[in-house]
Design a protein around this motif. Structure first.
Motif, mmCIF file in Angstrom:
data_model
loop_
_atom_site.group_PDB
_atom_site.id
_atom_site.type_symbol
_atom_site.label_atom_id
_atom_site.label_comp_id
_atom_site.label_asym_id
_atom_site.label_seq_id
_atom_site.Cartn_x
_atom_site.Cartn_y
_atom_site.Cartn_z
ATOM 1 N N HIS A 37 0.649 -1.319 0.019
ATOM 2 C CA HIS A 37 0.018 -0.169 0.009
ATOM 3 C C HIS A 37 0.953 1.296 0.130
ATOM 4 N N MET A 38 1.996 1.147 0.440
ATOM 5 C CA MET A 38 2.836 2.355 0.532
ATOM 6 C C MET A 38 3.588 2.357 -0.712
ATOM 7 N N ASP A 156 5.836 -2.253 11.973
ATOM 8 C CA ASP A 156 4.477 -2.585 11.339
ATOM 9 C C ASP A 156 3.433 -1.458 12.023
ATOM 10 N N TYR A 159 1.537 1.161 10.501
ATOM 11 C CA TYR A 159 0.296 0.735 9.203
ATOM 12 C C TYR A 159 -0.855 0.030 9.982
ATOM 13 N N ILE A 162 -4.688 1.295 8.822
ATOM 14 C CA ILE A 162 -4.452 1.905 7.560
ATOM 15 C C ILE A 162 -5.371 1.067 6.521
ATOM 16 N N PHE A 165 -4.363 -2.528 4.819
ATOM 17 C CA PHE A 165 -2.830 -3.001 5.410
ATOM 18 C C PHE A 165 -3.615 -4.303 5.984
ATOM 19 N N ASN A 176 -0.403 -7.881 2.514
ATOM 20 C CA ASN A 176 -0.295 -6.199 3.002
ATOM 21 C C ASN A 176 -1.142 -5.107 2.420
ATOM 22 N N HIS A 179 -4.230 0.431 -0.627
ATOM 23 C CA HIS A 179 -4.745 1.712 0.080
ATOM 24 C C HIS A 179 -4.922 2.887 -0.883
ATOM 25 N N ALA A 187 -0.356 7.044 3.911
ATOM 26 C CA ALA A 187 -0.008 5.573 4.066
ATOM 27 C C ALA A 187 0.550 4.975 5.428
ATOM 28 N N ILE A 188 0.722 6.021 6.405
ATOM 29 C CA ILE A 188 0.949 5.763 7.746
ATOM 30 C C ILE A 188 0.037 6.601 8.921
ATOM 31 N N ASN A 213 3.032 10.558 2.973
ATOM 32 C CA ASN A 213 3.101 9.311 3.193
ATOM 33 C C ASN A 213 4.291 8.753 4.001
#
Length: 362
Positions: A37-38, A156, A159, A162, A165, A176, A179, A187-188, A213
């Motif tokens: 997702h990141m 982790d 995340y 999120i 995730f 994972n 997103h 993303a965090i 992000n």
């Protein structure tokens, strides 16, 4: 002839006359890794599959990138700048990314060097492994303070909660997830301090940054606690849902002259900060040209704004960005061309590859 600065660290703008600097190197760099997702929130879609563990950049690309960095270093030395270089690290063996982009991990504020609290786990030891010897040398100056990032116990945790995730990813089958990034959903989360130093620029006693992000509010608060007394950190309201580093969004060329990326920030947003009330603010009027070779694995064409100032007149620019060079020439600047497209391929440009340590008169 290289001039030796009085103190080993003293810088609080992006444009005052440069006296000493750290410049990274590209050798043995690997694609960074992060939860899918990141990657989807920050990287070009056509290269998603490259961001997997221990995936080296092509050797020929790294050789050319290192040659470009050496040419850049020679330009700096020809202008009397003292250049520090990091030690060689096998990033494949370490499961890391690169020593090419020290700006992501270090910011100098006055006589203080602050290490970033990286969001990406693959970067957590980047400064320790590649730059600790340089930092130790800088600390021999009694006025210099180095603030090292706190150790991360649960990577982790950033995340958790999120959206997506922990779900199965449609691109590579990893668990994972995906997103969808919205204007207020990064993303965090805010579980611990996280920031990349490249999400901030120095304007004298004011540091301007962004949430992104990779930078959260706790990261901003951490930076505020680490800067010397008398400095402040202010946030710019950006419109880029893929935000990751501010140095291709705004570009201060000299005192009271700034270029901005109109696709990521507005003049109105800039003028909300008192700092810019009396600044000349120019939206860059052209679209960056597309490029396929060498590929931009990690960046967009807006990387053309990621230049490096030697002083309030001279600016190092990518040799192929002729239109941009002519644009800043009309603003009274002297562009110094240097090939850097292979460095661009591995994630950054001139500003990314440097940490300016001493700027005269700041």
């Amino acid at each position: 002839m290289v001039s030796v600065p009085t103190h080993l660290v003293s810088a609080d703008t992006e444009w005052s006359p440069l006296r000493s600097v750290i410049v990274g190197h590209a050798a043995d760099s690997c694609f960074p890794t992060a939860p899918p997702h990141m990657i989807k929130a920050t990287m070009p879609e056509e290269h998603f599959a490259s961001f997997r563990p221990k995936n080296r950049f092509p050797a020929s690309l790294l050789d050319r990138a290192d040659a470009e960095v050496r040419q850049f270093v020679q330009i700096l030395r020809d202008h009397g700048v003292l250049v520090y270089r990091p030690k060689a690290i096998d990033w494949f063996a370490e499961g890391g990314y690169t020593a090419a982009m020290p700006r992501d991990g270090l910011i100098t504020v006055g006589n203080t060097v602050i290490e970033a609290c990286f969001a990406w786990e693959c970067r957590h030891r980047e400064i320790e492994l590649g730059f600790s010897e340089i930092l130790a040398d800088l600390e021999k100056d009694p006025v210099v303070r180095v603030v090292r990032a706190p150790k991360v116990e649960r990577p982790d945790a950033l995340y958790e909660g999120i959206r997506g995730f922990g779900q199965k990813d449609a691109v590579n089958g990893e668990v994972n997830g995906t997103h969808t990034v919205h204007s207020h959903e990064w993303a965090i989360n805010n579980a611990r301090p996280a920031f990349d130093a490249a999400d901030f620029l120095r304007f004298g006693k004011t540091i301007v940054g962004q949430l992104s992000n990779v930078t959260n509010q706790k990261g901003v608060d951490y930076l505020r606690s680490a800067v010397p007394e008398g400095y402040s950190v202010e946030l710019l309201d950006v419109t880029d849902e893929h935000a990751m580093h501010i140095d291709a969004t705004i570009l201060p060329l000299r005192q009271r002259l700034l270029i901005y990326n109109p696709e990521r920030v507005s003049k109105r947003a800039l003028q909300k900060l008192d700092l810019f009330k009396d600044w000349e603010l120019h939206a860059y009027p052209y679209q960056p040209a597309p490029r396929e070779n060498p590929p931009r694995y990690m960046t967009s064409g807006w990387l053309l704004m990621n230049v490096f100032s030697l002083d309030e007149k001279k600016v190092v620019v990518e040799a192929g960005d002729v239109e941009f060079a002519e644009y800043i020439r009309k603003l009274g600047m002297e562009p110094i061309p240097c090939p850097f497209q292979h460095v661009n391929s591995i994630g950054g440009s001139f500003h990314c590859t440097t940490v300016d340590l001493v700027r005269q008169g700041t």
